[in-house]
Write a protein that holds these residues in place. Structure first.
Motif, PDB file in Angstrom:
ATOM      1  N   CYS A   1     -15.801  -0.578 -16.648  1.00  0.00           N
ATOM      2  CA  CYS A   1     -16.064  -1.983 -16.999  1.00  0.00           C
ATOM      3  C   CYS A   1     -16.789  -2.039 -18.352  1.00  0.00           C
ATOM      4  O   CYS A   1     -17.652  -1.220 -18.637  1.00  0.00           O
ATOM      5  N   GLU A   2     -16.407  -3.051 -19.159  1.00  0.00           N
ATOM      6  CA  GLU A   2     -17.027  -3.156 -20.493  1.00  0.00           C
ATOM      7  C   GLU A   2     -18.430  -3.751 -20.438  1.00  0.00           C
ATOM      8  O   GLU A   2     -19.262  -3.444 -21.283  1.00  0.00           O
ATOM      9  N   ASN A   3     -18.673  -4.614 -19.451  1.00  0.00           N
ATOM     10  CA  ASN A   3     -20.000  -5.246 -19.364  1.00  0.00           C
ATOM     11  C   ASN A   3     -20.607  -5.191 -17.961  1.00  0.00           C
ATOM     12  O   ASN A   3     -20.839  -6.237 -17.356  1.00  0.00           O
TER      13      ASN A   3
ATOM     14  N   PRO B   1     -19.575  -4.148 -11.730  1.00  0.00           N
ATOM     15  CA  PRO B   1     -18.538  -4.501 -12.713  1.00  0.00           C
ATOM     16  C   PRO B   1     -18.489  -6.016 -12.959  1.00  0.00           C
ATOM     17  O   PRO B   1     -18.731  -6.796 -12.037  1.00  0.00           O
ATOM     18  N   CYS B   2     -18.174  -6.420 -14.195  1.00  0.00           N
ATOM     19  CA  CYS B   2     -18.241  -7.842 -14.559  1.00  0.00           C
ATOM     20  C   CYS B   2     -17.126  -8.676 -13.929  1.00  0.00           C
ATOM     21  O   CYS B   2     -17.276  -9.864 -13.679  1.00  0.00           O
ATOM     22  N   GLY B   3     -15.962  -8.074 -13.721  1.00  0.00           N
ATOM     23  CA  GLY B   3     -14.851  -8.812 -13.104  1.00  0.00           C
ATOM     24  C   GLY B   3     -14.025  -9.591 -14.113  1.00  0.00           C
ATOM     25  O   GLY B   3     -13.049 -10.227 -13.739  1.00  0.00           O
ATOM     26  N   THR B   4     -14.386  -9.573 -15.398  1.00  0.00           N
ATOM     27  CA  THR B   4     -13.658 -10.385 -16.387  1.00  0.00           C
ATOM     28  C   THR B   4     -13.072  -9.571 -17.546  1.00  0.00           C
ATOM     29  O   THR B   4     -12.188 -10.050 -18.244  1.00  0.00           O
ATOM     30  N   CYS B   5     -13.546  -8.341 -17.745  1.00  0.00           N
ATOM     31  CA  CYS B   5     -13.008  -7.540 -18.851  1.00  0.00           C
ATOM     32  C   CYS B   5     -11.610  -7.030 -18.514  1.00  0.00           C
ATOM     33  O   CYS B   5     -11.163  -7.130 -17.369  1.00  0.00           O
TER      34      CYS B   5
ATOM     35  N   CYS C   1     -11.528  -4.594 -15.603  1.00  0.00           N
ATOM     36  CA  CYS C   1     -11.765  -5.224 -14.297  1.00  0.00           C
ATOM     37  C   CYS C   1     -10.540  -6.015 -13.853  1.00  0.00           C
ATOM     38  O   CYS C   1     -10.131  -5.950 -12.693  1.00  0.00           O
TER      39      CYS C   1
HETATM   40 ZN   LIG Z   1     -15.603  -5.511 -16.318  1.00  0.00          ZN
END
Ligand SMILES: [Zn+2]
Length: 556
Positions: free
Chosen positions: A66-68, A74-78, A81
């Motif tokens: 995950c990027e963020n 995990p962010c769930g939006t990158c 994800c």
């Molecule tokens: Zn992510």
């Protein structure tokens, strides 16, 4: 098994670090690595089955890609994800079904290709210990110089089988068995969500049966709830051939209070139920262990030692259970035996006092000859028995004990007069016996794989055989000795040992040699009479016991 079996397990498979049951330390360290962006190229997760290794590997893989990630989640939006459900960058391999070197070569060829959506290309290799040697060697080449975008996560239930060359390149995380409390809590949450009616006692019993494994716990719950509307303790006990902790506690209490009749009653009842003796024994040992701690804390050293000895004896009978007739009888015998010991023999503590009184000034490093002799003598005298023991116990125990004593004496006597040249000749003779066509077929099957390892003019020591054969050999000594005499024309006594026993005796011999210990010739113990007629045997037995009681085995 149908897939239904795994319904709960799949449905409640954790998807975040916080949903992992237990493993607080490993999870904290992994989260820490993510937050500090300190990612290694290889991890190995080891521990018993069903403790969350593979789930953690998947969560860890998603999180580091995950990027963020926020607080290790995990962010769930990158892009990583978003593409998680069909993520070409996280490759899962089950080594149990792909143990060939080819599948590892394929990995190695592909590791050079950069990840598609994410920072890392992550290989999760489950049951990594199943890989073949050549597969491990191929893997090692990649581990030695991994491309920067590669992360391996290995999971194994058997770390001993993973080569040290691989281990030394991995960060290791040990996954522990879940505690009964952790399992119970987890089961309770799931039962609530699934509207499963289940009592606390039943949850506790399932947790116990699962033995620290989350997957097993959920499988049990799954099976029980498909066929029962309401699950209580009896449902679990009946379905899993178990015995309640209350019953186990009754046995332990009766043991501590020396209530023979109570134990006899419980075991009579147990025979009528279909109980899994392994679970039974495990529960019994666990409860004894709890009690031993209790007595230790309260300063009751005598009870502590007694219980500790019993636990060790239970441990010893586990091997015997695999080859013997009735496991419950063995468990029963251990209990009864130690109940009597207390009445007849001095406790270990008292024994220590006696020894100290006899030799108040102990010389260091040299064995006191008198003391050593006494110890041997003591070992050789069969224990005193009480009359109220059962006949079965008397017979079985006496035979076993006789063989144990005979073993010690014959080995001692053989060491006392052992001779290499006799050994070489005896090996030849032993071989000729094995090849002799007139030998009894049963005896032949017992001695076929044996080897003579020590010999004097009177005694030959036999080993290199399985434990069960050793037992057979030693219970057929007379027949073997007769056959030997008939064929070779020499009167020789034999005794058989397991390889482990022989190694112990050898070590002991070398140790005693260094200490200038002198082997004294010992008298052989008397052979107990094995009965055909019960009454006659009982009388004989009493006679034998009375002889053992009065007579000391002499050292010449
Ligand atoms: Zn992510």
């Amino acid at each position: 098994m149908t897939n239904d079996y795994k319904v709960l397990y799949r449905k409640y498979r954790p998807t975040t670090f916080d949903e992992i049951v237990g493993q607080k330390y490993s999870i904290a360290m992994l989260k820490n690595a993510v937050e500090n962006n300190k990612i290694s190229h290889a991890y190995i997760f080891t521990g018993p089955r069903g403790t969350g290794k593979t789930s953690t590997a998947k969560i860890f893989a998603r999180t580091i890609n995950c990027e963020n990630p926020k607080n290790g989640v995990p962010c769930g939006t990158c892009s990583s994800c978003i593409n998680n459900s069909n993520n070409a960058d996280i490759i899962e391999i089950d080594a149990a079904s792909n143990n060939g070197v080819d599948s590892i070569r394929e990995i190695i060829n592909n590791v050079k290709i950069a990840p598609t959506y994410s920072k890392y290309k992550i290989y999760i290799i489950d049951e990594v210990h199943e890989l073949s040697d050549s597969a491990f060697n191929a893997l090692l080449l990649t581990l030695e110089e991994p491309p920067s975008h590669i992360v391996f996560i290995f999971a194994t239930t058997d770390i001993e089988k993973v080569p040290i060359t691989i281990l030394s390149r991995c960060q290791r995380y040990d996954f522990k068995k879940l505690t009964n409390e952790e399992l119970k809590e987890h089961l309770k949450n799931i039962a609530t969500k699934e509207n499963i009616e289940i009592t606390d006692e039943a949850l506790e019993e399932i947790a116990y049966l699962a033995d620290g494994g989350c997957r097993d716990a959920l499988s049990i719950l799954n099976q029980l709830c498909t066929s029962n509307e309401h699950i209580d303790l009896d449902t679990v006990l009946n379905n899993y051939g178990s015995v309640s902790m209350a019953q186990i506690k009754n046995i332990v209490n009766a043991y501590i209070e020396n209530q023979y009749d109570e134990i006899k009653n419980i075991f009579d009842n147990i025979e009528k139920m279909s109980i899994d003796y392994k679970v039974f024994l495990k529960k019994l040992v666990d409860q004894f262990f709890q009690e031993s701690i209790h007595f230790k804390m309260n300063g009751n050293n005598e009870m502590y030692l007694k219980i500790k000895d019993t636990i060790f004896e239970f441990n010893d009978i586990i091997n015997k259970i695999n080859i013997n007739v009735d496991p419950f009888l063995l468990i029963f015998l251990v209990l009864i035996k130690n109940m009597e010991v207390k009445e007849v023999q001095p406790t270990n503590k008292e024994k220590e006092t006696i020894l100290e009184d006899k030799s108040p000034i102990k010389e260091e490093k040299t064995i006191d000859q008198e003391e050593a002799k006494e110890q041997i003598t003591e070992d050789v005298i069969p224990e005193k028995k009480e009359e109220k023991t059962t006949e079965v116990k008397e017979e079985k125990d006496l035979t076993n004990e006789y063989i144990e004593q005979l073993k010690k004496v014959r080995i001692n006597n053989c060491f006392a007069k052992a001779d290499k040249s006799i050994l070489l000749k005896s090996k030849e003779k032993w071989q000729s016996i094995k090849e002799n066509s007139s030998i009894d077929k049963e005896i032949e099957s017992i001695i076929i794989d044996t080897n003579t390892v020590l010999a004097s003019n009177e005694i030959h020591i036999i080993t290199d055989i399985q434990e069960s054969i050793v037992e057979l050999f030693n219970t057929h000594l007379e027949e073997i000795e007769k056959q030997y005499k008939d064929i070779v024309g020499e009167e020789i006594h034999f005794i058989a040992l397991t390889t482990e026993e022989w190694e112990e005796y050898k070590k002991d011999y070398v140790k005693k040699l260094k200490e200038k210990y002198v082997y004294h010739y010992l008298e052989e113990p008397l052979k107990p009479v094995v009965q055909d007629d019960k009454q006659e045997a009982k009388e004989n037995l009493e006679e034998v016991i009375s002889i053992f009681d009065k007579e000391k085995v002499e050292i010449k």
